[in-house]
Design a protein around this motif. Structure first.
Motif, PDB file in Angstrom:
ATOM      1  N   SER A 190       3.905  -8.493   1.029  1.00 37.62           N
ATOM      2  CA  SER A 190       4.238  -8.203   0.186  1.00 37.62           C
ATOM      3  C   SER A 190       5.752  -8.203  -0.487  1.00 37.62           C
ATOM      4  O   SER A 190       6.462  -8.914   0.541  1.00 37.62           O
ATOM      5  CB  SER A 190       4.133  -6.371   0.377  1.00 37.62           C
ATOM      6  N   PHE A 198      10.290   0.258   3.537  1.00 38.63           N
ATOM      7  CA  PHE A 198       9.646  -0.551   4.793  1.00 38.63           C
ATOM      8  C   PHE A 198       8.800   0.447   5.601  1.00 38.63           C
ATOM      9  O   PHE A 198       7.442   0.040   5.965  1.00 38.63           O
ATOM     10  CB  PHE A 198      10.433  -1.350   5.617  1.00 38.63           C
ATOM     11  N   LYS A 244       7.471   3.294   5.026  1.00 42.00           N
ATOM     12  CA  LYS A 244       6.295   3.970   3.957  1.00 42.00           C
ATOM     13  C   LYS A 244       5.248   2.787   3.744  1.00 42.00           C
ATOM     14  O   LYS A 244       4.090   3.269   4.101  1.00 42.00           O
ATOM     15  CB  LYS A 244       6.752   4.181   2.912  1.00 42.00           C
ATOM     16  N   PHE A 245       5.731   1.572   3.773  1.00 44.52           N
ATOM     17  CA  PHE A 245       4.592   0.585   3.504  1.00 44.52           C
ATOM     18  C   PHE A 245       3.877   0.347   4.772  1.00 44.52           C
ATOM     19  O   PHE A 245       2.541   0.279   4.739  1.00 44.52           O
ATOM     20  CB  PHE A 245       5.206  -0.725   3.149  1.00 44.52           C
ATOM     21  N   TYR A 290       7.032  -9.337   5.137  1.00 47.24           N
ATOM     22  CA  TYR A 290       7.412  -8.646   3.794  1.00 47.24           C
ATOM     23  C   TYR A 290       8.706  -9.504   3.400  1.00 47.24           C
ATOM     24  O   TYR A 290       9.842  -9.687   4.012  1.00 47.24           O
ATOM     25  CB  TYR A 290       8.119  -7.166   4.447  1.00 47.24           C
ATOM     26  N   VAL A 348       7.513  -3.535  -1.974  1.00 49.12           N
ATOM     27  CA  VAL A 348       7.087  -2.639  -3.070  1.00 49.12           C
ATOM     28  C   VAL A 348       7.360  -1.095  -3.048  1.00 49.12           C
ATOM     29  O   VAL A 348       7.323  -0.217  -3.820  1.00 49.12           O
ATOM     30  CB  VAL A 348       5.297  -2.638  -3.140  1.00 49.12           C
ATOM     31  N   THR A 349       7.855  -0.955  -1.541  1.00 50.71           N
ATOM     32  CA  THR A 349       8.453   0.551  -1.501  1.00 50.71           C
ATOM     33  C   THR A 349       9.287   0.466  -0.126  1.00 50.71           C
ATOM     34  O   THR A 349       9.415  -0.690   0.683  1.00 50.71           O
ATOM     35  CB  THR A 349       7.190   1.410  -1.139  1.00 50.71           C
ATOM     36  N   LYS A 361      12.219  -9.218   1.354  1.00 55.71           N
ATOM     37  CA  LYS A 361      12.967  -8.018   1.237  1.00 55.71           C
ATOM     38  C   LYS A 361      14.525  -8.699   0.906  1.00 55.71           C
ATOM     39  O   LYS A 361      14.886  -9.716   1.169  1.00 55.71           O
ATOM     40  CB  LYS A 361      13.028  -7.421   2.473  1.00 55.71           C
TER      41      LYS A 361
END
Length: 206
Positions: A134, A140, A142-143, A165, A137-138, A167
């Motif tokens: 990803s 880390f 939480k993802f 991820y 998107v949010t 970032k």
């Protein structure tokens, strides 16, 4: 397109053609459905395609690897990775249907038979994958909680199965709880452009 060949000089002719066509395809579809900011379209290859391919500097997926791209937006990082790794399967999802429309049209135009795109929330996905990728998107943690259920157990790549991820910026606090299970790779180690100075690839072994 030249920036892609600069860092990935061993592309096949077919891969080159597919990367080349991304510009016309995204220019067309972005005019119908805005998935990339207008000003960013000029930097499509650097800010979106090459940024997606930073993952390929960290890991070369082995044939048969299954990858889910969560919150893919217009198809990043999934579409560029699918071009680069034609023997792997990619499942691109987004909660916004019009974005998946663009992904589907681009994948179809490029005959990317290794891509499946679906308008669905990750919470609804029950399948398991070697890697979940990803672009931030949010937050880390939480993802991680959202996709833990989707990670396969058996490793077949140079990195353990888990999350990869993309970032930017400083996020030490977000990843501190994961200790030695997490690895951070600086994109500036692979790409010299200023855009990548603060960009990172994060891998979490789950």
């Amino acid at each position: 397109m030249e920036i892609i060949k600069k860092y990935f000089p061993d592309l096949t002719e077919e891969q080159e053609q597919k990367f080349f066509r991304l510009k016309e395809l995204y220019t067309f579809w972005n005019e119908q459905i805005n998935v990339i900011s207008r000003k960013d379209m000029d930097s499509l290859y650097e800010h979106h395609v090459l940024h997606s391919l930073a993952i390929a500097k960290v890991i070369q997926f082995t044939p048969g690897t299954k990858i889910m791209d969560v919150g893919t937006g217009g198809g990043f990082p999934g579409i560029p990775l699918a071009i680069l790794f034609p023997e792997c399967s990619f499942y691109l999802i987004d909660s916004i249907g019009k974005k998946i429309k663009v992904v589907t049209e681009v994948a179809n135009a490029l005959k990317l038979n290794n891509v499946k795109a679906e308008h669905i929330r990750v919470q609804q996905v029950k399948n398991k994958f070697d890697f979940i990728v990803s672009r931030a998107v949010t937050a880390f943690p939480k993802f991680v909680n959202m996709v833990l259920k989707n990670s396969k157990g058996k490793d077949q790549n140079s990195l353990p199965n888990g999350i990869i991820y993309l970032k930017g910026g400083d996020f030490k606090d977000e990843i501190s709880e994961y200790g030695s299970r997490i690895s951070v790779y600086e994109c500036s180690n692979y790409f010299s452009e200023e855009f990548f100075e603060t960009k990172k690839v994060v891998h979490l072994d789950i």
